[in-house]
Design an enzyme around this catalytic site. Structure first.
Site, PDB file in Angstrom:
ATOM      1  N   GLY A  37      39.169  46.309  43.127  1.00 23.46           N
ATOM      2  CA  GLY A  37      39.758  45.493  42.062  1.00 23.46           C
ATOM      3  C   GLY A  37      39.663  46.071  40.671  1.00 23.46           C
ATOM      4  N   ASP A  94      35.896  43.940  38.040  1.00 29.89           N
ATOM      5  CA  ASP A  94      37.106  43.200  37.680  1.00 29.89           C
ATOM      6  C   ASP A  94      36.791  41.772  37.236  1.00 29.89           C
ATOM      7  OD1 ASP A  94      36.304  42.380  40.208  1.00 29.89           O
ATOM      8  OD2 ASP A  94      38.224  42.718  41.192  1.00 29.89           O
ATOM      9  N   ASP A 147      32.228  36.137  39.296  1.00 29.86           N
ATOM     10  CA  ASP A 147      32.481  34.774  39.764  1.00 29.86           C
ATOM     11  C   ASP A 147      31.111  34.126  39.998  1.00 29.86           C
ATOM     12  OD1 ASP A 147      33.932  32.618  40.771  1.00 29.86           O
ATOM     13  OD2 ASP A 147      34.165  33.474  42.742  1.00 29.86           O
ATOM     14  N   VAL A 187      42.780  33.940  40.629  1.00 31.75           N
ATOM     15  CA  VAL A 187      43.738  34.774  39.902  1.00 31.75           C
ATOM     16  C   VAL A 187      44.019  36.076  40.643  1.00 31.75           C
ATOM     17  CG1 VAL A 187      43.205  33.810  37.631  1.00 31.75           C
ATOM     18  CG2 VAL A 187      41.891  35.774  38.463  1.00 31.75           C
ATOM     19  N   ASP A 218      43.472  41.131  43.925  1.00 30.68           N
ATOM     20  CA  ASP A 218      44.395  40.901  45.041  1.00 30.68           C
ATOM     21  C   ASP A 218      44.224  39.523  45.673  1.00 30.68           C
ATOM     22  OD1 ASP A 218      41.803  41.393  46.256  1.00 30.68           O
ATOM     23  OD2 ASP A 218      42.869  41.595  48.161  1.00 30.68           O
TER      24      ASP A 218
HETATM   25  P1  5GP Z   1      31.077  37.158  42.982  1.00 31.83           P
HETATM   26  O1  5GP Z   1      30.109  37.895  43.856  1.00 31.83           O
HETATM   27  O2  5GP Z   1      30.770  37.251  41.508  1.00 31.83           O
HETATM   28  O3  5GP Z   1      31.223  35.734  43.430  1.00 31.83           O
HETATM   29  O4  5GP Z   1      32.506  37.744  43.269  1.00 31.83           O
HETATM   30  C1  5GP Z   1      32.949  38.920  42.775  1.00 31.83           C
HETATM   31  C2  5GP Z   1      34.169  39.386  43.536  1.00 31.83           C
HETATM   32  O5  5GP Z   1      34.907  38.290  44.100  1.00 31.83           O
HETATM   33  C3  5GP Z   1      35.144  40.053  42.605  1.00 31.83           C
HETATM   34  O6  5GP Z   1      34.867  41.433  42.474  1.00 31.83           O
HETATM   35  C4  5GP Z   1      36.472  39.793  43.297  1.00 31.83           C
HETATM   36  O7  5GP Z   1      36.697  40.776  44.275  1.00 31.83           O
HETATM   37  C5  5GP Z   1      36.283  38.466  43.989  1.00 31.83           C
HETATM   38  N1  5GP Z   1      36.862  37.341  43.215  1.00 31.83           N
HETATM   39  C6  5GP Z   1      36.206  36.350  42.561  1.00 31.83           C
HETATM   40  N2  5GP Z   1      37.061  35.515  41.952  1.00 31.83           N
HETATM   41  C7  5GP Z   1      38.298  35.984  42.223  1.00 31.83           C
HETATM   42  C8  5GP Z   1      39.622  35.569  41.840  1.00 31.83           C
HETATM   43  O8  5GP Z   1      39.877  34.578  41.126  1.00 31.83           O
HETATM   44  N3  5GP Z   1      40.654  36.339  42.296  1.00 31.83           N
HETATM   45  C9  5GP Z   1      40.454  37.439  43.084  1.00 31.83           C
HETATM   46  N4  5GP Z   1      41.539  38.109  43.451  1.00 31.83           N
HETATM   47  N5  5GP Z   1      39.234  37.865  43.453  1.00 31.83           N
HETATM   48  C10 5GP Z   1      38.155  37.155  43.021  1.00 31.83           C
END
Ligand code: 5GP
Length: 186
Positions: A50, A106, A109, A160, A166
């Site tokens: 991403g 990218d 979350d 998003v 993606d």
């Molecule tokens: P975390 O471990 O912080 O929950 O997630 C990080 C990863 O989740 C990001 O690098 C991404 O790949 C994916 N992700 C989290 N939110 C979104 C979103 O709104 N859209 C997309 N396409 N990927 C997300």
């Protein structure tokens, strides 16, 4: 978004235009450049896949000698919510001992992915680890110990796509950040 775009029917709303993205990335490049010494040995670590477009644009706005490396970690697969599971698929090629690591992500979350990556990289004794994330969803943070040193945009809790992000490997080549129509993934 123009009607002739092949993804026109799939995007509910453009939340960050191409112009806003590029302007903010130039600012981030300046912030990052000012935060290091010119003789620091810096390795920019792109979290695949991403962050590829972000890293490519950001690196051109960083006025410091940097090297590139890439790490692939598992995220959501084909779903849109975090499993909490993080798996290293591709590790770094470079030795980061005594080097300044700048992780380029990218979107942050829950924070679980970056927490895991940072903990792992810390064991390799880098001089420092900083994080730059293009997007941040602060409402969703589970892992409270992790924060980005540089953050492009705070966004609401919506799924998003675009500019590297993606859904099921699609939409990465959109030049802006958009919200995917819910019926496409619910
Ligand atoms: P975390 O471990 O912080 O929950 O997630 C990080 C990863 O989740 C990001 O690098 C991404 O790949 C994916 N992700 C989290 N939110 C979104 C979103 O709104 N859209 C997309 N396409 N990927 C997300």
């Amino acid at each position: 978004m123009k009607k002739e775009n092949i993804f026109y029917e799939d995007i509910a709303e453009v939340i960050i235009s191409e112009e806003r993205l590029q302007k903010r990335i130039r600012e981030l490049g300046e912030e990052i450049s000012a935060s290091y010494n010119p003789d620091d040995d810096i390795v920019m670590v792109c979290i695949l896949r991403g962050a590829v477009l972000f890293m490519a644009d950001l690196a051109r706005c960083v006025n410091l000698p940097v090297t590139f490396d890439f790490m692939d970690v598992s995220s959501y697969g084909e779903s849109t919510t975090s499993s909490g599971m993080v798996r290293i698929i591709k590790d770094l090629e470079e030795n980061i001992e005594n080097r300044h690591v700048l992780i380029v992500e990218d979107i942050m979350d829950t924070g679980l992915t970056l927490k895991h990556v940072v903990d792992m990289l810390k064991t390799r004794n880098p001089a420092s680890i900083k994080i730059v994330t293009l997007l941040d969803k602060p409402e969703r943070r589970v892992e409270k110990q992790i924060n980005a040193d540089f953050n492009g945009f705070e966004i609401p809790d919506k799924f998003v796509v675009g500019y590297g992000l993606d859904f099921a490997e699609k939409y990465r080549n959109l030049p802006f950040i958009g919200v995917l129509k819910e019926e496409l993934y619910s």
